[in-house]
Design an enzyme around this catalytic site. Structure first.
Site, PDB file in Angstrom:
ATOM      1  N   ARG A  51     -27.113   4.193  -5.737  1.00  0.00           N
ATOM      2  CA  ARG A  51     -27.583   4.326  -4.361  1.00  0.00           C
ATOM      3  C   ARG A  51     -28.457   5.584  -4.317  1.00  0.00           C
ATOM      4  NH1 ARG A  51     -26.528   9.024  -4.443  1.00  0.00           N
ATOM      5  NH2 ARG A  51     -27.350   9.077  -2.343  1.00  0.00           N
ATOM      6  N   GLY A  52     -29.290   5.619  -3.287  1.00  0.00           N
ATOM      7  CA  GLY A  52     -30.280   6.693  -3.159  1.00  0.00           C
ATOM      8  C   GLY A  52     -31.655   6.073  -3.200  1.00  0.00           C
ATOM      9  N   ALA A  53     -32.469   6.337  -2.200  1.00  0.00           N
ATOM     10  CA  ALA A  53     -33.746   5.634  -2.065  1.00  0.00           C
ATOM     11  C   ALA A  53     -34.555   5.545  -3.369  1.00  0.00           C
ATOM     12  CB  ALA A  53     -34.564   6.294  -0.949  1.00  0.00           C
ATOM     13  N   ARG A  95     -31.423  -4.153  -0.133  1.00  0.00           N
ATOM     14  CA  ARG A  95     -31.118  -3.195   0.948  1.00  0.00           C
ATOM     15  C   ARG A  95     -32.421  -3.003   1.741  1.00  0.00           C
ATOM     16  NH1 ARG A  95     -27.990   2.206  -0.591  1.00  0.00           N
ATOM     17  NH2 ARG A  95     -27.527   2.184   1.640  1.00  0.00           N
ATOM     18  N   GLN A 201     -20.879  10.375   0.321  1.00  0.00           N
ATOM     19  CA  GLN A 201     -21.790  10.747  -0.776  1.00  0.00           C
ATOM     20  C   GLN A 201     -21.799  12.268  -0.990  1.00  0.00           C
ATOM     21  OE1 GLN A 201     -22.461   8.529   1.632  1.00  0.00           O
ATOM     22  NE2 GLN A 201     -24.060   7.059   1.084  1.00  0.00           N
ATOM     23  N   ASP A 242     -35.297   7.970   3.438  1.00  0.00           N
ATOM     24  CA  ASP A 242     -35.331   6.605   2.930  1.00  0.00           C
ATOM     25  C   ASP A 242     -36.629   5.911   3.294  1.00  0.00           C
ATOM     26  OD1 ASP A 242     -32.318   7.360   3.199  1.00  0.00           O
ATOM     27  OD2 ASP A 242     -32.420   5.673   1.811  1.00  0.00           O
ATOM     28  N   ASN A 252     -33.126   8.276   7.533  1.00  0.00           N
ATOM     29  CA  ASN A 252     -32.308   8.893   6.510  1.00  0.00           C
ATOM     30  C   ASN A 252     -30.848   8.646   6.862  1.00  0.00           C
ATOM     31  OD1 ASN A 252     -32.273  10.491   4.022  1.00  0.00           O
ATOM     32  ND2 ASN A 252     -31.220  12.036   5.258  1.00  0.00           N
ATOM     33  N   LYS A 253     -29.949   9.079   5.950  1.00  0.00           N
ATOM     34  CA  LYS A 253     -28.527   8.827   6.148  1.00  0.00           C
ATOM     35  C   LYS A 253     -28.065   9.130   7.574  1.00  0.00           C
ATOM     36  CE  LYS A 253     -26.504   7.335   3.879  1.00  0.00           C
ATOM     37  NZ  LYS A 253     -26.413   5.849   3.953  1.00  0.00           N
TER      38      LYS A 253
HETATM   39  C1  LIG Z   1     -33.195  11.081  -2.606  1.00  0.00           C
HETATM   40  S1  LIG Z   1     -33.041  10.549  -1.001  1.00  0.00           S
HETATM   41  C2  LIG Z   1     -31.595   9.571  -1.062  1.00  0.00           C
HETATM   42  C3  LIG Z   1     -31.235   9.024   0.304  1.00  0.00           C
HETATM   43  O1  LIG Z   1     -30.536   7.785   0.136  1.00  0.00           O
HETATM   44  C4  LIG Z   1     -29.242   7.945   0.715  1.00  0.00           C
HETATM   45  O2  LIG Z   1     -28.748   6.761   1.267  1.00  0.00           O
HETATM   46  P1  LIG Z   1     -27.692   5.851   0.416  1.00  0.00           P
HETATM   47  O3  LIG Z   1     -26.708   6.798  -0.223  1.00  0.00           O
HETATM   48  O4  LIG Z   1     -27.092   4.953   1.467  1.00  0.00           O
HETATM   49  O5  LIG Z   1     -28.542   5.097  -0.590  1.00  0.00           O
HETATM   50  C5  LIG Z   1     -29.448   8.976   1.798  1.00  0.00           C
HETATM   51  O6  LIG Z   1     -30.109   8.440   2.914  1.00  0.00           O
HETATM   52  C6  LIG Z   1     -30.305   9.959   1.049  1.00  0.00           C
HETATM   53  O7  LIG Z   1     -30.981  10.868   1.868  1.00  0.00           O
END
Ligand SMILES: CSC[C@H]1O[C@H](OP(=O)(O)O)[C@H](O)[C@@H]1O
Length: 360
Positions: A51-53, A95, A201, A242, A252-253
């Protein structure tokens, strides 16, 4: 540049699988798993194994490369490109919020319209392109970290949400990459790590990364952020992205908007740290960004354990929110600290600037 004792994602040597660190198992278990098809990779992205953009985009690119290799062994060569197009669709839909998935798949899909001497040649081209995207990510993040470091004062207390480190990218990270650069450049920083409900996270991943880099940090519940600002214990907020709209509105989150509002109230700098590739010039504002809604159990059963409310409880679980550009101090990118609006022309010029920088 890479100096971690782990990697988030990579293509197996034989190109028959995508190898990923299962982030759902961290920090207690460091487990790598192999995914042997586009559908397996799509499911891994959906379930947040990875996970992570930025890194889900890279994982999708590898997923297409692995699918191309897998389909070579199938008898029916007629549907080779058609099946690969379906694989692109599957991965792109895994996603909805992070724009990285769509631009990586779009870049890989372009190769499906190119004439090659054989399916083997097309498969090799897809493997090469996916690997290039992964190596570009590392170089861009390192550049972002170096440029973003100018924002970090000596002995800064930095507030961070979610995970934006090497786990959310191929290496270095975005906001955590800047923080890491501040640390290694001797600024004696400290990080307030928001646990980041519901998937934690921050608590599970960011603390794990910072501990490995010996970066001083303190874990807090998300709702303590405002109190720390009120107590003047926060000098700077750094978060990831994101998807950024042309006007600078940023997805974003979940919890980012809350943090931005509090930072504005307390006159604390609030920066989005993001590669240019996360800016979506096809959309004008945050209103056009789809916010992923995830299953109730992520809230009802934190880390998959016992229920914290009855199973019949009504739950709403948006995974992201939108922060208006007016609440954002600036955008830390691989070409410097930017202000919106971001047009396609401006972005193309900036990307060319970055390319010329890495060539010279
Ligand atoms: C490097 S930015 C990663 C970005 O993605 C995360 O979301 P997720 O853990 O649901 O994929 C979060 O928004 C982070 O800021």
């Amino acid at each position: 540049m890479g100096s971690n004792v782990f990697f988030s994602v990579k293509l197996a040597e034989d190109h028959r699988s995508v190898v990923m660190l299962d982030q759902r198992r961290l920090p207690a278990h460091k487990e790598y798993r192999n995914f042997y098809s586009a559908s397996e990779v799509a499911e891994a992205i959906r379930k947040m194994v990875v996970r992570g953009a930025p890194v889900i985009g890279v994982a999708a690119g590898f997923g297409i490369a692995v699918e191309a290799q897998r389909l070579l062994n199938c008898e029916d060569k007629e549907s080779y490109r058609k099946d690969l197009k379906l694989a692109c669709d599957l991965l792109e839909q895994s996603r909805p919020t992070a724009v990285n998935l769509s631009w990586v798949v779009k870049r890989m899909r372009k190769l499906l319209s190119v004439e090659y001497d054989s399916e083997e040649a097309l498969a090799s081209a897809l493997i090469e392109e996916a690997s290039l995207i992964a190596s570009e990510d590392v170089a861009i993040n390192y550049r972002i970290a170096k440029l973003g470091n100018q924002l970090i004062p000596q002995k800064a207390n930095i507030l961070h949400l979610c995970n934006t480190g090497a786990l959310a990218t191929v290496d270095w990270g975005t906001a955590l990459g800047v923080i890491r650069m501040g640390h290694v450049s001797g600024k004696e920083i400290h990080v307030w790590v928001c646990e980041t409900r519901p998937r934690l996270q921050g608590a599970r991943l960011t603390t794990w990364e910072l501990q490995q880099q010996s970066i001083p940090m303190t874990l807090i519940v998300d709702s303590a952020a405002g109190y720390l600002m009120q107590m003047k214990k926060v000098d700077l907020c750094l978060v990831g992205a994101d998807r950024v709209a042309s006007n600078g509105d940023t997805a974003n989150k979940i919890g980012t908007y809350t943090m931005a509002c509090l930072a504005r109230l307390h006159d604390i700098p609030f920066y989005i740290v993001t590669p240019l590739s996360s800016i979506d010039t096809d959309i004008l504002s945050g209103e056009e960004i789809q916010i992923e809604e995830r299953v109730s159990d992520e809230i009802l059963r934190p880390s998959g354990e016992s229920l914290i409310a009855s199973e019949t409880t009504s739950v709403y679980n948006p995974a992201f929110d939108i922060t208006p550009a007016s609440f954002i101090s600036g955008f830390v990118t691989e070409v410097g600290i930017l202000q919106p609006p971001f047009t396609l022309q401006v972005l193309d010029k900036l990307k060319k600037e970055y390319q010329s920088h890495i060539v010279n």
